[in-house]
Design an enzyme around this catalytic site. Sequence first.
Site, short mmCIF file in Angstrom:
data_model
loop_
_atom_site.label_atom_id
_atom_site.label_comp_id
_atom_site.label_asym_id
_atom_site.label_seq_id
_atom_site.Cartn_x
_atom_site.Cartn_y
_atom_site.Cartn_z
N SER A 169 0.79 -1.22 0.00
CA SER A 169 0.00 0.00 0.00
C SER A 169 0.83 1.28 0.00
O SER A 169 0.66 2.16 -0.86
CB SER A 169 -0.95 0.00 1.22
OG SER A 169 -1.73 1.16 1.25
N SER A 228 1.57 4.20 -3.06
CA SER A 228 1.32 5.64 -2.93
C SER A 228 2.58 6.45 -3.21
O SER A 228 2.53 7.51 -3.84
CB SER A 228 0.79 5.96 -1.53
OG SER A 228 -0.46 5.36 -1.31
N GLY A 230 -7.20 3.26 -4.10
CA GLY A 230 -7.06 4.07 -2.89
C GLY A 230 -5.63 4.54 -2.69
O GLY A 230 -5.39 5.69 -2.30
N ASP A 231 -4.67 3.66 -2.97
CA ASP A 231 -3.26 4.03 -2.85
C ASP A 231 -2.91 5.15 -3.82
O ASP A 231 -2.19 6.10 -3.47
CB ASP A 231 -2.36 2.82 -3.13
CG ASP A 231 -2.60 1.67 -2.17
OD1 ASP A 231 -3.08 1.92 -1.04
OD2 ASP A 231 -2.32 0.53 -2.54
N ALA A 232 -3.40 5.02 -5.05
CA ALA A 232 -3.12 6.04 -6.06
C ALA A 232 -3.76 7.39 -5.66
O ALA A 232 -3.16 8.45 -5.85
CB ALA A 232 -3.65 5.59 -7.42
#
Length: 298
Positions: free
Chosen positions: A58, A62, A292-294
């Site tokens: 994760s 990011s 979500g990470d992006a």
Amino acid sequence: MLLGLGNPLLDISVTTDESLLTKYGLEANNAILAEDKHTPMYEEMTKMPGVEFIAGGSTQNSMRVAQWILGKDNMTTFFGCVGKDSYSKTLSEKAKEAGLCVRYQFHDSEPTGTCAVVITKKGKCRSLVANLAAANHFTKSHLDIPENKAIIDKAKFFYISGFFLTVSPESIQTIGKHALEHNKVFCMNLSAPFLCEFFKDPMMQAFPYIDIIFGNETEAAKFSEIQGLGETSVKEIALKIAALPKLNAKRPRTVIITQGADAIIAVVGGVAQEYPVQQLTDEQLVDTNCAGDAFVGG
């Protein structure tokens, strides 16, 4: 400079139907830690048609997206623990290709961690099963290495996913205290409902240091339930999260909650606002893994 701490994992990703989910007792949209019953799925997935191997985890995801947006090499650095094997070489190569600086801690006996990524419903759902392996053995001593200490001192922003709560709460506390003492920005992520429930103690020990907290609507609902916030509205939950005790009084806590295709809820300066999400057609969706990470990286 942005510094991230987390669990470096090699993603083994397949797009398939729900039969694989049923076989291993998985939900279509969830993230869990592997149990013994999941061990065979990694080998099975490596032999499935269209399998992809992706440098993941994760926080590292990011960091790679943030690095891509910033454009200049080595604006982001990542700490995590890997094994002394070919997978860690692949992870390092992929990170360097993305311009990300990695300072891995190497474990002598544990292999590099992996994550099964099961994508279903034409890319709309993704189920993650993480086998942390070496990633589970990160120690605070890595932060004390002079070269790494210099990176911490140089960093202005810190980001740690909630998944790291299962690995090294001590390291999270160390970074949080450093950010507080030097008035730097400390960010975290709720990351998964099970973390809000089963790792609530280390999560709440970190919370007073958090300047920016990310999450989605499912995680926010679980957090509200476990912490007894007494709210079911995402907006009201976000406001209560923002108001939780905070050590750095120089800036209020920012809370950002995504809701899939629905509006993002952001609490800034104690005020909740909604930001509409650009709608995509089914044809435009590739898969939701790392979405979500992006988002966090951006």
